[in-house]
Design a protein around this motif. Structure first.
Motif, mmCIF file in Angstrom:
data_model
loop_
_atom_site.group_PDB
_atom_site.id
_atom_site.type_symbol
_atom_site.label_atom_id
_atom_site.label_comp_id
_atom_site.label_asym_id
_atom_site.label_seq_id
_atom_site.Cartn_x
_atom_site.Cartn_y
_atom_site.Cartn_z
ATOM 1 N N SER A 1 -12.344 2.516 16.314
ATOM 2 C CA SER A 1 -12.987 1.417 16.668
ATOM 3 C C SER A 1 -13.472 0.746 15.411
ATOM 4 O O SER A 1 -14.497 -0.317 15.517
ATOM 5 C CB SER A 1 -13.787 1.512 17.899
ATOM 6 N N TYR A 2 -13.376 1.127 14.242
ATOM 7 C CA TYR A 2 -13.906 0.427 13.123
ATOM 8 C C TYR A 2 -12.939 0.595 11.980
ATOM 9 O O TYR A 2 -11.754 1.010 11.893
ATOM 10 C CB TYR A 2 -15.267 0.837 12.580
ATOM 11 N N PHE A 3 -13.002 0.052 10.790
ATOM 12 C CA PHE A 3 -12.188 0.149 9.428
ATOM 13 C C PHE A 3 -12.605 0.917 8.469
ATOM 14 O O PHE A 3 -13.824 1.189 8.139
ATOM 15 C CB PHE A 3 -12.005 -1.416 9.114
ATOM 16 N N LYS A 4 -11.687 1.660 7.903
ATOM 17 C CA LYS A 4 -12.059 2.385 6.832
ATOM 18 C C LYS A 4 -10.967 2.168 5.718
ATOM 19 O O LYS A 4 -9.966 1.296 5.646
ATOM 20 C CB LYS A 4 -11.929 3.924 7.011
ATOM 21 N N ASN A 5 -11.018 2.861 4.327
ATOM 22 C CA ASN A 5 -10.270 2.429 3.480
ATOM 23 C C ASN A 5 -10.106 1.063 2.931
ATOM 24 O O ASN A 5 -9.035 0.586 2.870
ATOM 25 C CB ASN A 5 -8.816 2.960 3.383
ATOM 26 N N LEU A 6 -11.240 0.352 2.832
ATOM 27 C CA LEU A 6 -11.318 -1.081 2.680
ATOM 28 C C LEU A 6 -10.559 -1.368 1.181
ATOM 29 O O LEU A 6 -10.899 -0.662 0.253
ATOM 30 C CB LEU A 6 -12.656 -1.550 2.703
ATOM 31 N N SER A 7 -9.931 -2.771 1.198
ATOM 32 C CA SER A 7 -9.454 -3.224 -0.077
ATOM 33 C C SER A 7 -9.593 -4.646 -0.108
ATOM 34 O O SER A 7 -9.648 -5.205 1.026
ATOM 35 C CB SER A 7 -7.922 -2.664 -0.213
ATOM 36 N N ILE A 8 -9.421 -5.283 -1.201
ATOM 37 C CA ILE A 8 -9.310 -6.699 -1.394
ATOM 38 C C ILE A 8 -8.067 -6.859 -2.178
ATOM 39 O O ILE A 8 -7.850 -6.370 -3.169
ATOM 40 C CB ILE A 8 -10.620 -7.187 -2.246
ATOM 41 N N TRP A 9 -7.469 -7.910 -1.756
ATOM 42 C CA TRP A 9 -6.016 -8.512 -2.318
ATOM 43 C C TRP A 9 -6.042 -9.866 -2.511
ATOM 44 O O TRP A 9 -6.357 -10.702 -1.591
ATOM 45 C CB TRP A 9 -5.080 -7.672 -1.456
ATOM 46 N N ASN A 10 -5.250 -10.411 -3.556
ATOM 47 C CA ASN A 10 -5.165 -11.786 -3.728
ATOM 48 C C ASN A 10 -3.526 -11.764 -3.467
ATOM 49 O O ASN A 10 -2.789 -11.586 -4.681
ATOM 50 C CB ASN A 10 -5.514 -12.447 -4.945
ATOM 51 N N PRO A 11 -2.800 -12.221 -2.372
ATOM 52 C CA PRO A 11 -1.430 -12.332 -2.328
ATOM 53 C C PRO A 11 -0.819 -13.373 -3.369
ATOM 54 O O PRO A 11 0.386 -13.216 -3.682
ATOM 55 C CB PRO A 11 -1.191 -12.926 -0.989
ATOM 56 N N SER A 12 -1.590 -14.302 -3.958
ATOM 57 C CA SER A 12 -1.267 -15.258 -4.993
ATOM 58 C C SER A 12 -0.848 -14.468 -6.200
ATOM 59 O O SER A 12 0.008 -15.006 -6.994
ATOM 60 C CB SER A 12 -1.738 -15.997 -5.016
ATOM 61 N N THR A 13 -1.417 -13.693 -6.678
ATOM 62 C CA THR A 13 -1.777 -13.226 -7.946
ATOM 63 C C THR A 13 -1.350 -11.563 -8.169
ATOM 64 O O THR A 13 -0.719 -11.167 -8.949
ATOM 65 C CB THR A 13 -2.829 -13.395 -8.776
ATOM 66 N N GLY A 14 -1.444 -11.145 -7.015
ATOM 67 C CA GLY A 14 -1.065 -9.550 -6.893
ATOM 68 C C GLY A 14 -2.405 -8.753 -7.186
ATOM 69 O O GLY A 14 -2.368 -7.493 -7.042
ATOM 70 N N PHE A 15 -3.624 -9.404 -7.571
ATOM 71 C CA PHE A 15 -4.687 -8.617 -7.719
ATOM 72 C C PHE A 15 -5.112 -7.949 -6.487
ATOM 73 O O PHE A 15 -5.133 -8.228 -5.387
ATOM 74 C CB PHE A 15 -5.998 -9.650 -7.773
ATOM 75 N N PHE A 16 -5.562 -6.535 -6.878
ATOM 76 C CA PHE A 16 -6.059 -5.609 -5.730
ATOM 77 C C PHE A 16 -6.859 -4.662 -6.166
ATOM 78 O O PHE A 16 -6.848 -4.237 -7.330
ATOM 79 C CB PHE A 16 -4.584 -4.847 -5.458
ATOM 80 N N ARG A 17 -8.028 -4.355 -5.333
ATOM 81 C CA ARG A 17 -9.020 -3.384 -5.672
ATOM 82 C C ARG A 17 -9.302 -2.916 -4.404
ATOM 83 O O ARG A 17 -9.553 -3.301 -3.354
ATOM 84 C CB ARG A 17 -10.007 -3.982 -6.160
ATOM 85 N N LYS A 18 -9.503 -1.204 -4.617
ATOM 86 C CA LYS A 18 -9.778 -0.411 -3.195
ATOM 87 C C LYS A 18 -11.171 -0.241 -3.467
ATOM 88 O O LYS A 18 -11.931 -0.297 -4.560
ATOM 89 C CB LYS A 18 -8.784 0.878 -3.344
ATOM 90 N N TYR A 19 -11.866 -0.149 -2.121
ATOM 91 C CA TYR A 19 -13.318 0.305 -2.076
ATOM 92 C C TYR A 19 -13.460 1.280 -1.177
ATOM 93 O O TYR A 19 -12.904 1.444 -0.148
ATOM 94 C CB TYR A 19 -14.101 -0.810 -1.677
ATOM 95 N N LEU A 20 -14.117 2.416 -1.812
ATOM 96 C CA LEU A 20 -14.259 3.922 -0.967
ATOM 97 C C LEU A 20 -15.468 3.696 -0.039
ATOM 98 O O LEU A 20 -15.635 4.645 0.813
ATOM 99 C CB LEU A 20 -14.505 4.978 -1.949
ATOM 100 N N VAL A 21 -15.936 2.637 0.193
ATOM 101 C CA VAL A 21 -17.087 2.308 1.312
ATOM 102 C C VAL A 21 -16.520 2.054 2.495
ATOM 103 O O VAL A 21 -15.237 1.784 2.762
ATOM 104 C CB VAL A 21 -17.925 1.046 0.857
ATOM 105 N N GLN A 22 -17.542 2.405 3.593
ATOM 106 C CA GLN A 22 -16.752 2.368 4.758
ATOM 107 C C GLN A 22 -16.556 0.777 5.263
ATOM 108 O O GLN A 22 -17.767 0.422 5.196
ATOM 109 C CB GLN A 22 -17.774 3.136 5.831
#
Length: 388
Positions: A137-158
């Motif tokens: 009922s919540y989310f883990k393995n959060l990440s941020i992604w820019n679909p236009s450039t492919g920039f991607f970064r994972k965050y190990l925070v809940q």
């Protein structure tokens, strides 16, 4: 002077001049220009300040290009007639698939830079998309992604204010109260914000970003036969200011059925943002009568204006046999893009005052084995990234 010398001097521009020129070009062209040189690629793709400046100028000039991110969530096996629960841990989810949609027919398949299973889209801001894996009922393995450039970064925070990006989670607490957890990417710390005593019951959806705050509909609970149920009768819109990290209430419009006092506790309300920036509210009653309201001047109750209204029988034939439909965005001109989960289709309808809605376009998703769930999220085409 030789021709080679003239050419050399003609193109010997200072870098700040080049940057100012590049800032005025569309993202699609800039992505192509990354092959000019390593330096240009570093400026366009890897420089957060350039991405920020490009976004600011595009916003000022009204040149931001908005696209639709279509995400599908396939599973290994589904039971016929049963819709899988996206929060079910035992469900054998496969990696999510993503497409970028522009206009009514231009679709591009996107390469997602992670093989994590079922990365679901949670929110979008400044061209960045927040994703997470469903878990209890919540989310883990959060990440941020820019679909236009492919920039991607994972965050190990809940999802943003000033130069900081913040993740805001509202979680149930003891009794009928909630806890508010805020993570600052710049400070790299969690903090718990005290929620007002009025913030009880159920919080609808993942929140809508507008005017520097995230907005939710808060449904207080009432008791029926000892069971707590949410009601629309006393519902409110709450906003969390991302800069000040404080809550405030934002007035809801006086809905048409409210004036007659009918079906007050059964009406469904969802907050959206009008393409153009204004806060928008969609309301639907048990008979599928829908209204879309726009707040012209943020925070002013008298500025609510009814933009669109229609009944279930007014809808085009594309809605026949559809038990569920969900608007993804609304435009000032009365165009509504609607998701039809049962048919796996996107439908654009045009609504003009005093006339029944007309279907202007529709798109059927490609058949994906085991796919019964999909999302459609509006995002801006930008070069924005998150600094280290």
């Amino acid at each position: 002077m030789s021709m080679s010398k003239i050419q050399e001097e003609s193109f010997d521009l200072h870098e700040d001049v080049i940057v100012k020129i590049l800032c005025r070009l569309p993202v699609k062209s800039l992505i192509r220009f990354t092959c000019v040189s390593k330096r240009w690629r570093a400026i366009i793709i890897s420089d957060p300040q350039f991405g920020k400046s490009h976004l600011q100028l595009a916003s000022q000039l009204g040149a931001l290009r908005r696209k639709l991110l279509i995400s599908t969530y396939p599973t290994v096996k589904t039971v016929e007639g049963q819709i899988p629960n996206p929060f079910e841990d035992s469900m054998p989810w496969l990696p999510s698939q993503f497409q970028s949609f522009e206009g009514y027919s231009s679709v591009n398949n996107l390469t997602f830079p992670s093989e994590e299973k079922s990365q679901r889209v949670m929110a979008s801001c400044n061209g960045l998309v927040l994703l997470g894996e469903s878990y209890r009922s919540y989310f883990k393995n959060l990440s941020i992604w820019n679909p236009s450039t492919g920039f991607f970064r994972k965050y190990l925070v809940q999802v943003l204010a000033s130069d900081d990006y913040k993740l805001v989670f509202i979680k149930p607490a003891l009794g009928d109260f909630v806890d508010v957890h805020v993570f600052s990417l710049r400070a790299n710390v969690w903090k718990v914000i005290k929620a007002p005593s009025s913030l009880t019951g159920e919080i609808d959806g993942q929140g809508t970003l507008s005017n520097g705050a995230i907005h939710w509909v808060n449904y207080p609970n009432y008791s029926i036969d000892g069971k707590m149920n949410p009601t629309m009768a006393d519902s409110t819109m709450v906003a969390f200011d991302l800069a000040e990290e404080k809550f405030r209430q934002v007035p809801l419009p006086v809905l048409s059925q409210n004036e007659a006092g009918m079906f007050l506790s059964l009406r469904f309300v969802k907050i959206q943002v009008l393409l153009g920036g204004c806060l928008c509210v969609w309301s639907r009653d048990p008979y599928a009568y829908s209204e879309f309201w726009v707040m012209r001047e943020y925070g002013v109750p008298e500025s609510w204006v009814k933009l669109i209204q229609f009944g279930r029988l007014d809808l085009p034939d594309e809605f026949t046999s559809c038990t569920r439909w969900d608007p993804s965005y609304v435009t000032e001109g009365g165009i509504v893009m609607i998701k039809l989960p049962d048919k796996k289709e996107l439908v654009w309808i045009e609504c003009h005052r005093g006339e029944s809605p007309v279907c202007s376009a529709h798109y059927s998703l490609e058949e994906v084995p085991g796919c019964t769930i999909f999302d459609a999220t509006v995002y801006d085409e930008t070069l924005v990234s998150v600094p280290e």
